[in-house]
Structures are given as C-alpha cells and as structure tokens.
Motif scaffolding. Structure first.
Motif: not given
Length: 814
Positions: A683-694
């Motif tokens: 998937h693609f993250a909530l923010t560019f710097d936090k990959k454990d988000t959506w």
C-alpha cells in the motif's frame, strides 16, 4: 434474440424504475437554507417534536379529527419547565464578575464582591447573545439570589458554559466539567445538592476557563412543569415513510380514514428561481378505508420558535389576508438583522409564514399553545412560544381523496452580509416581488411544481441506480436536500451568483473552500452554476486585493457574515488544490474553458505555490483538520499533484504552451516521485516518512473522474485492495490513526475501484451506517466505524460528495 430483449428490458428498468428510501438518521421536512430547516429525528413522525438541524425545537404539530376522535400524526409535545431562578435567556439579571484571579475564598457566601464588575447576563463573546462581553481566558462569576422556599420538586440546574467550568452553591462545589456546553444543560439537583439551598440569600459562584473559540457563562434553576390534562388524543398509526430527493412522504391510519402527509421542499437543482423560493408545501390527503363517509377536520400548528434563536425571545404574530391567501405571520420584536454570527445559532430576524388558500372552511388564529381544535379568534398577539394555528374543515370524506395544502415560508429580509454590504435573497432580485406575491405564485403553481419535483426525484434516483445500485441511490436521496439546504443563494453586488455554505456544527464558517470541495460532485453533475457560486466569492477575495496571500483563503467569514476569513489558521496547499481542481471540473462539466479563463491569473499564482510547496507538504492542516496538523501528508500531496495535472491540461487548452511544457514535465516527475516515496509495500503510507501507516487516498479520484490519467492504474488497484482488508462494520477508517471516518471520503474512495464488486464492498458499510446509526440527526459525515455513532458534524453540505459515482458517469459521457 433472447439476450437482446433482456438488454432492452434492463435499459427500460434503469430509465423508468423509481423507488424511495424508507429510513434515515433524520427525516427532512422543511429544508431551504441553514436557518429555515426543520427535521423529524425519529422514524415515527408523531414520536418526537420536530427540530431545527441544531437540535432546538422548531415545532410543527398536526392532528386529524375523525367523527370526533382526535389523532395526532405530526410532532409531539416538548417538555416544558418553570423557572425557580430564571437564567439569562429569560431574564437579563445582574451578577458580579472579575477576570483577575481572586482570593481563595471567592466562592464563599460571605465573600465581598462589591469591587468586582457588574454583569448583565448572559455573559460571553457571542455576538447578539451575550449582554456582557467576556473575551479573556478566565472569568469568576457570582450570582446572588433570594428564595422564599426550598421544597422544590426535582429541581434542575440550568447551566451554560464554554469551556471548562466549576460551579459552587453557597460555597460548596456541586458540578465541574472539562468541556463546553453551548446549549443549556438541565442537570438534576440531587438531594444533597438541593439541601444546600437556603431560604433567603444564596450564591452561585462559577469559574469558567475559555480554552478557545466561544465563551459563555450563565446559570439558573428550573423544574419540569406538569401539563394540564387535555382532551383524549390517539396517536395515528404510521404505516410507512418514504424519502426521495425533494419529498418526505408518510402514510397513516386514523381509524376509518387513511392519511397521506407529504412534505415538499422544491429544491429543483436545475431551476434556481424555484430552488431559491423559501416556500415548502405540507400536503394532507384523506380518504375513507371502509367505504363509508366520515366527518374530518385538520388541525396544524407551527411554533413561533421557528423565527427565534432561543424560545425566550419575544415575538409578534398576526393574521391577515393577501392575494387570496389566508396568512399567519410571526417574527421577533427585536428584528436584529444580521447581528448574530456563529454555528449553533438560529435566525431571529425576518418573518415566518403559514399560508393557505382563503376559504370559508379555513380558520387561522394565534394562541399560547399547540392544543388542537381550539376555538381561537386571536388575530394578533405579542408573547413567547406562540403557536400559529390553521384548522381546515374537510367535510364528509368517503373513498374519494381530498387534499389540503398548507405552505410554510420564511422571508429573511436580508440573507448575507458580503464584505460590508447586506445582500437580499436570490428570489428578491425582482424588487417588485414580495413574500405575499411569492406565496401566491407558489400556491398557483403547486400542481406544476409537484410535477417538476417528481421529475427531479426520478432523475436523482435513476442516475444513481444506474451507476451504483439501489443502496447507492438511497444514499444519494438522503444527501440531496441536506447538501443543497446547507447553502444560501444570493447575488454579489457585481451580479455574480453566490451559493454560500455554512459549516454546520464544525465551526460555523461561511463559504469554506474545503467544505465546497467535498460537496462539489452533486452540483457539477446537475448545475455547475451553483459550484461557480461556491467559488466566486473566494476568487473575488483574492482578485480584489482583500486577501493578499499567495494561496487561496480558507473561508469568507462566519455565517452569515462574509466579510473575510475568520478561521484561525490557513490551509495553503489544501485550498489552492481545491480551487484549481474545482475550476477545472467546471470547465469539464461545461465543455469549455471560459470559467478558468476569467480567473487564470489567480490560478497561475496558486499553481506556482503548489509547484513549490505542494509535493511534500510542511506541517499543516488539511480538510481533515479535526485530525490535527500533519507534515508530509501523502494524500495532501496527491491533491497538489492532481491540481497541477488539471492546471496543465487547462494550459494546453488555453494555448499557454510555455506553461503547459513547464507543468507537464514537473507533474510527471511528481507522479513518479510520489510512488517511490509513498510506497509501503502492499500500500502507500499516510506520510512519506512513516511506512507503518496508511490512509484513504480519496484525492486521487479526480485523476480518474477528470480523465487526467497521470497516475497508473496500479496505484489505484494497490490502494483499493489494501482498503478492503481494513474495513469495520460501519466503514473504512479515514487512516491508521483512529477508527473514525468521513463517509463522503469513503464514497470517493469507492470510485477508485475499477469493478462493481469492490465499489459495493466499500460502499455497503456506509449505507449500513445510514440505516443503523444511533445518532439521530441530519446525517453526520464524521462517524466511528466500530460504533456507527457520530463523532462530530451534522447536516453538512459535504454529503453532496456522495454523488461522485454519478459525476464519474456523466463525465465519461462527455
């Protein structure tokens, strides 16, 4: 040949089939603008008082007398209270206050407050409401009062506070809360608290901290009144309720008589003159259900609270005849035109009207209560909480139906203040038109208006049914009147259309750009001029030089005063992106670039801002401001990119070759770079710097709907597949930070899907929410996906975003 016939039959089904929704969180009855808006919040029309969308009672009651038996079909009696100690909404009492921290004994009855300032209640910072202005952080407030008895039956503390509060009675703490109560709370006084009251002198001492926004403090004591026994009344048996785009239709059994009650607010989206008329119809049709004749009378009453901000305001009501109509009129004696602004407010200027064809079988009068079938003769009266009565003798009714139509109307005199100038409502563009001539026209045109409403109903339902199915069509029906009536239609001093929204139960802002943005699909699909009316004021604000920043404003003020932005912060990337995307969408809807051409210089400034600040946004708010500031927001980045896509294509159409070449190259680079930086595996993250988000990438929908096609299909598919693993019972959460969601964004996200199965999977929980939420208010767009309860907001125009699937289909046909 058999399959060919099947295709023909399916096409005919889509074209001619027409159904209606049967359940809603709240049922629209009279819906015209943010002030003239009356709803039923229960599934049975006679189970609760009708209310303004803010929750204040705007009571309509209806009764049918059949052979002497009275049946109630509309409304219910609101609880009433007697004052023990009147609060400031009833009596402008005096109190003492200070804004400087007092000594520790300030709450004691013996404390000397003679050096404190004297206040006239209520106290606060609400224009037109607060009699004493309080604008600092803290207030210490003392109200001294005398009681000649204390043996009250179940007294209630009547309290209003904004924000945090500590309440002392005769020196002892009796209540505290870390929140705001913009409406009066009625809090039971326990036996322990009641024991603190004394014969003779008593003191309420209150400390309130204003943490931001509104500021209020007021206190009193009331007890519930016991109504006198009235005539025997039977509740009519409700058989059904149906909702379509412009009408809410109820069927009742009143003994041997069947009753149809239809509320029609003719919000014809393709006819602005009719849409702007502040006139609704209440139709009652009766016929016998046993083949015999029965004597029938109708009693209808409307509370003068409809013309008040609070029910304690004094009103003047009168009866007269004009243009062959019998008319009841009421309004406050104060008539403070455009003197109040804010969110949880109702109109208290202008006049409400109840009108019927003048006939010998009609009786109209004014009384102090809503009791049906009174022998009333009062034609003029001043007071509070009055009732405007209409009684119709319908005669001997058999199997042949008979209809009685009552009109409810409102003349707000002046609707909006626009950069210092008071604007008339759209329907007064012809200066010779009065509310009486308008009601006479509405009465004469009733049959044709109903026919046009039915055509609109079928158009809205069938368009949605064709592209999304029955549940999607039901959502669009629920959204239609709510979305339109959260606006006011006026003309600017320059003659431009202005269709100005109110941020209902978010902050009361007028013409908020990030409210316009989610609302837009309905208006793009059926009348782009209305969307122009939502953008014109923002363009004017920048182009007039009144707004000097290199990005779009957030709003034009606080409703109904559009004198300049009042929101505390800016949303630079958000609002620039919104304005460019929506201007481009208008051009797409109209098939020409005229609108962009008019505002091209402003759009170039905003596009330049996005090209520099939009791709990797700094810490800032976006339309989901309730979630707080967020840096490096990938969905906000998409908005900037898609806005640049749209701007690039407009530049091409306008033969701006140099601009096109510049932004085409930059935008293509941004699309590639976004996919690399936002990628989080599946998937693609909530923010560019936090990959454990959506997060939901709902802004991506415009790349598809406007047929820009800069983002590859794989981005859409990856996101949709991931979303399907994250759903809860009441929908897809907004992002990984919380379980709440925005239902308008879910509908946009569902349109990212390229197949009906995935669209349905994302949409069905939203429909389920609309049918099963416990929050009985005009549908809230911000709810919890696990409980289905409203988190905040209600009655907002953003549900116009439910029409995104309809819009996609219409744009595909262009």
């Amino acid at each position: 040949m058999k399959s060919f016939v099947s295709v023909i039959l399916l096409t005919l089904f889509y074209v001619h089939s027409f159904s209606q929704s049967t359940k809603a969180p709240a049922y629209p009855l009279v819906t015209h603008d943010p002030y003239f808006s009356i709803w039923s919040n229960t599934d049975e029309l006679n189970a609760s008082p009708t209310k303004h969308w803010t929750g204040n009672a705007h009571s309509l009651t209806g009764f049918l007398k059949v052979d002497g038996t009275i049946y109630q079909f509309l409304g219910a009696e609101s609880p009433s209270f007697n004052n023990i100690l009147p609060a400031g909404d009833d009596v402008n009492y005096q109190a003492k206050y200070t804004e400087a921290a007092p000594t520790d004994d300030w709450m004691k009855p013996t404390f000397d407050d003679s050096q404190w300032k004297t206040a006239i209640a209520p106290v606060g910072n609400i224009d037109g409401v607060s009699k004493t202005r309080w604008t600092s952080r803290d207030i210490w407030f003392r109200r001294t009062f005398t009681l000649d008895k204390v043996d009250f039956n179940e007294p209630l503390l009547k309290l209003q506070h904004d924000d945090d509060v500590w309440v002392y009675l005769n020196g002892e703490l009796i209540y505290t809360a870390r929140c705001c109560a913009g409406k009066y709370l009625l809090l039971p006084m326990s036996a322990e608290i009641k024991s603190k009251l004394k014969k003779g002198k008593n003191v309420f001492a209150i400390h309130v901290i204003n943490t931001g926004g509104g500021a209020l403090v007021d206190v009193g004591i009331v007890q519930k009144s016991i109504p006198a026994k009235t005539q025997n009344i039977v509740l009519a048996e409700q058989k059904s309720v149906k909702i379509n785009a412009t009408q809410t239709i109820y069927e009742f059994s009143c003994g041997k008589i069947d009753l149809n009650v239809t509320f029609t607010s003719p919000l014809l989206i393709t006819d602005l003159d009719i849409l702007s008329r502040p006139v609704s119809y209440v139709s009652t049709k009766v016929k016998a259900n046993d083949g015999k004749n029965h004597v029938v009378e109708l009693s209808f009453a409307a509370s003068t609270d409809i013309a008040c901000n609070v029910s304690s305001q004094e009103v003047l009501a009168n009866k007269y005849v004009a243009n062959n109509l019998s008319i009841l009129k009421a309004g406050t004696t104060e008539q403070a035109i455009l003197k109040k602004k804010g969110d949880d407010l109702r109109i208290d200027w202008g006049y409400m009207y109840v009108a019927v064809a003048n006939d010998k079988n009609i009786s109209q009068f004014i009384s102090d209560n809503a009791k049906p079938f009174q022998a009333g003769k009062i034609a003029a009266k001043t007071g509070k909480k009055l009732s405007l009565h209409t009684v119709a003798t319908m005669g001997s009714i058999g199997s042949q139906p008979k209809e009685q139509v009552i009109m409810l109307a409102y003349d707000d005199l002046c609707s909006i203040q626009y950069f210092g100038k008071n604007l008339l409502p759209w329907w007064k563009d012809d200066k010779s038109t009065t509310i009486e001539t308008l009601m006479a026209k509405a009465s004469k045109e009733y049959p044709s208006i109903i026919e046009k409403c039915q055509q609109t109903n079928e158009m809205i339902y069938n368009d949605a049914l064709k592209v999304g199915g029955a549940e999607y069509a039901a959502l669009c029906e629920l959204a239609y009147r709510q979305a339109i009536s959260a606006h006011k239609l006026v003309k600017s001093p320059e003659g431009e259309i202005l269709f100005l929204s109110k941020e209902n139960f978010s902050n009361g802002s007028i013409n908020t750009v990030d409210v316009t943005y989610p609302s837009a699909p309905l208006f793009l699909a059926y009348n782009p001029d209305l969307l122009k009316g939502m953008l014109n004021g923002i363009f004017y604000y920048s182009e007039s030089g009144k707004w000097k920043k290199p990005f779009a404003a957030h709003d034009l003020g606080t409703y109904p005063l559009a004198n300049g932005q009042t929101y505390g912060g800016d949303m630079p990337v958000e609002e620039c992106g919104n304005m460019i995307i929506l201007a481009a969408a208008i051009c797409k809807a109209e098939g020409k670039t005229d609108y962009a051409k008019i505002h091209w210089e402003t759009m170039k400034i905003w596009a330049d801002y996005l090209s520099k600040e939009g791709f990797d946004p700094a810490n800032q708010l976006c339309t989901d401001d309730f979630a707080g500031h967020l840096a490096r927001n990938t969905n906000l980045s998409i908005k900037a990119i898609v806005a640049l896509e749209a701007f690039t294509q407009l530049a091409k159409q306008l033969n701006e070759t140099e601009l096109y070449d510049k932004y085409e190259k930059l935008t293509r680079e941004y699309v590639t770079k976004w996919q690399e930086m936002a990628s989080a595996g599946d998937h693609f993250a909530l923010t560019f710097d936090k990959k454990d988000t959506w997060s939901q990438k709902y802004n991506l929908v415009w790349d598809k709907v406007l047929k820009l096609n800069y983002f590859p299909r794989s981005v859409f598919d990856k996101e949709v597949n991931y979303y399907l693993t994250k759903q809860n019972q009441f929908g897809l959460p907004l992002d990984s930070r919380a379980t709440y969601t925005k239902s308008d964004w879910i509908v946009w996200t569902s349109v990212l899907a390229d197949n009906k199965a995935d669209f349905d999977a994302l949409l069905k929980p939203v429909y389920y929410y609309s049918q099963n939420t416990q929050s009985r208010v005009p549908i809230s767009d911000w709810h919890d996906t696990k409980t289905g309860k409203k988190v905040g907001f209600q009655a907002r125009s953003v549900v116009g975003g439910y029409f995104m699937k309809v819009l996609e289909n219409k744009f595909q046909e262009k």
